[in-house]
Scaffold this motif. Structure first.
Motif, PDB file in Angstrom:
ATOM      1  N   GLU A  64      45.902  43.399  31.075  1.00 21.84           N
ATOM      2  CA  GLU A  64      45.160  42.134  31.119  1.00 21.84           C
ATOM      3  C   GLU A  64      44.418  41.945  32.436  1.00 21.84           C
ATOM      4  OE1 GLU A  64      48.066  39.146  30.369  1.00 21.84           O
ATOM      5  OE2 GLU A  64      48.236  39.604  28.219  1.00 21.84           O
ATOM      6  N   THR A  66      45.578  41.066  35.329  1.00 15.16           N
ATOM      7  CA  THR A  66      46.005  39.780  35.874  1.00 15.16           C
ATOM      8  C   THR A  66      46.078  39.867  37.390  1.00 15.16           C
ATOM      9  OG1 THR A  66      47.298  39.300  33.880  1.00 15.16           O
ATOM     10  CG2 THR A  66      47.815  38.026  35.871  1.00 15.16           C
ATOM     11  N   ARG A 123      42.049  38.116  34.528  1.00 17.49           N
ATOM     12  CA  ARG A 123      42.732  36.809  34.506  1.00 17.49           C
ATOM     13  C   ARG A 123      43.136  36.475  35.939  1.00 17.49           C
ATOM     14  NH1 ARG A 123      47.378  36.464  32.724  1.00 17.49           N
ATOM     15  NH2 ARG A 123      47.388  34.421  31.738  1.00 17.49           N
TER      16      ARG A 123
END
Length: 464
Positions: A64, A66, A123
């Motif tokens: 992701e 992140t 993210r």
């Protein structure tokens, strides 16, 4: 780590900062290789479930992209206010209470950063931490440092000239290879001249060896409110409190500049740093789990060896019986450590350790031969006397049997510990050699009164 040493892979990724997607992919491959190389038993997987979950979560973090941005610093420096200003809303608790933030808190930062080159699909998560100087707050301080350890970018927040505690904490974070932006917050509380002097002192004296000048940014995340008079429609006036808009844009710009340039590479690097620590913890716990199982197995086999020798009245046969148990013990130990040995290899290992055992091994064999001979004679006397000498021979048999059993059990214990060391080290004795290993085990057994404990356990087993 598997395939590549962690330091080598980190060095390689550092050269790929401009190729963020490549760095992330390399990190993902290394993480997968690390997980597959652990080779845990189902019991070990259950015991290490928490650590394994953290390791797998790192894979999700990579997938992701992140990026964690953690605010860090002493209490009442405005960490929560800085994050609220970045988010554009009051998410984290702020207040006049000393040390308002008492636990880790995280919030996703919805920003157009995802459209910037190098941050596509990323993210951004901002993390608030407790103050590192909270009185009586050792747990809070540990929590704050743990959050900073997992962060990809740290906002170290100060509100004036830095104290020694802050410089020490900043130094520790720098040693952890973390990118840091130092945030000089609450500048609205200083006259412009004082503010500029403090800013210059921080950059040029306090942190010049720790933080680049461009990474020292001034903010007023939550300016102090002030009273204003407003005129009401009826002509009267009323005093109200107003709070100026936060000065946060310079920090936003700097954060996005850093992340646009190296955000994904930071995720890759930090993920592997954390994975390296977790891998070390998992391997250490795996070894402890296997050592505990091995120690229980060695103890039980040692008692079994002693019992086998004590109850066997036939010379030579009781020696063979004891050695057979020892061989079985080593085969079982090899399975505990995931390196199965054949019986032939186990026999060879017993022989080598008996030779290294030297005097104790010789005493053990002689004791078994002599003891077995005495036991056979006592048994013969009992038969020839028609049972009349049974009480006397039984007492003698038990005495010699127990002594012989204790010697056999002690020898078996030392052999088991030696085999454990050998297997733990990947079927090698290491630079110290077999004799040194055996002698050290003997010394530790003597200091720990292992032989006395074996004798006591044998007495209970023989009575039963």
């Amino acid at each position: 780590m598997a395939d590549l040493q962690l330091s080598e892979l980190l060095a390689e990724l550092e050269t790929q900062t401009g190729e963020s997607d490549v760095a992330v992919e390399r990190a993902r491959e290394s993480l997968e290789a690390t997980l597959s190389s652990l080779k845990l038993t189902p019991e070990e997987e259950a015991a290490l479930a928490g650590e394994l979950a953290q390791l797998r979560d790192l894979g999700k973090k990579l997938d992701e992209t992140t990026i964690e941005i953690a605010a860090f610093g002493m209490v009442s420096r405005g960490k929560s206010s800085v994050l609220n200003a970045l988010l554009g809303q009051d998410v984290f608790q702020v207040g006049a209470t000393h040390g308002t933030t008492v636990a880790r808190a995280a919030q996703r930062w919805q920003h157009d950063a995802v459209d910037r080159p190098g941050l596509e699909g990323a993210r951004l998560v901002v993390v608030d931490t407790p103050g590192i100087d909270e009185v009586g707050g050792e747990v809070r301080e540990a929590l704050a440092r743990d959050v900073a350890r997992h962060a990809d970018l740290i906002l170290f927040v100060v509100s004036g000239d830095m104290q020694r505690t802050e410089i020490e904490a900043l130094t520790e974070l720098r040693e952890a290879q973390k990118p840091i932006i130092l945030v000089f917050n609450q500048i609205d509380r200083y006259p412009e001249l004082d503010r500029d002097q403090i800013h210059a002192k921080i950059k040029d004296e306090r942190v010049k060896h720790l933080v680049r000048p461009d990474d020292v940014v001034m903010t007023a995340a939550r300016p102090d409110a002030y009273k204003v008079k407003i005129q009401l429609p009826d002509g009267s006036t009323q005093v109200q409190w107003e709070r100026p808009a936060p000065l946060i844009e310079p920090l936003k710009v700097r954060i996005l500049e850093v992340l646009e340039r190296e955000g994904k590479a930071l995720v890759a690097l930090n993920t592997l740093l954390i994975a390296g620590d977790l891998h070390g913890d998992i391997v250490a716990r795996k070894i402890r789990i296997r050592d505990d199982a091995a120690n229980r197995l060695i103890w039980n086999f040692s008692l079994a060896t002693g019992a086998a020798v004590a109850f066997n009245p036939i010379p030579v046969v009781d020696i063979a019986g004891g050695l057979a148990v020892d061989v079985g013990m080593i085969v079982a130990l090899s399975k505990v450590y995931g390196i199965p040995l054949t019986r032939r290899t186990a026999v060879s290992l017993v022989r080598d350790m008996m030779l290294a055992l030297g005097a104790m091994g010789a005493v053990g064999i002689v004791s078994r031969l002599v003891g077995s001979g005495i036991k056979s004679s006592l048994a013969g006397i009992t038969v020839l006397s028609g049972g009349l000498a049974a009480p006397l021979t039984a007492l003698g048999y038990a005495t010699f049997g127990l002594a012989q059993a204790a010697t056999a059990a002690s020898t078996s214990y030392v052999l088991g510990q030696g085999a454990k060391t050998y297997l733990r080290q990947g079927c090698q004795w290491g630079p110290r050699g077999i004799k040194t290993v055996i002698q050290q085990i003997l010394a530790e057994a003597k200091a720990d009164s292992v032989i006395d404990r074996l004798r006591d356990d044998l007495k209970k087993r023989l009575k039963t």
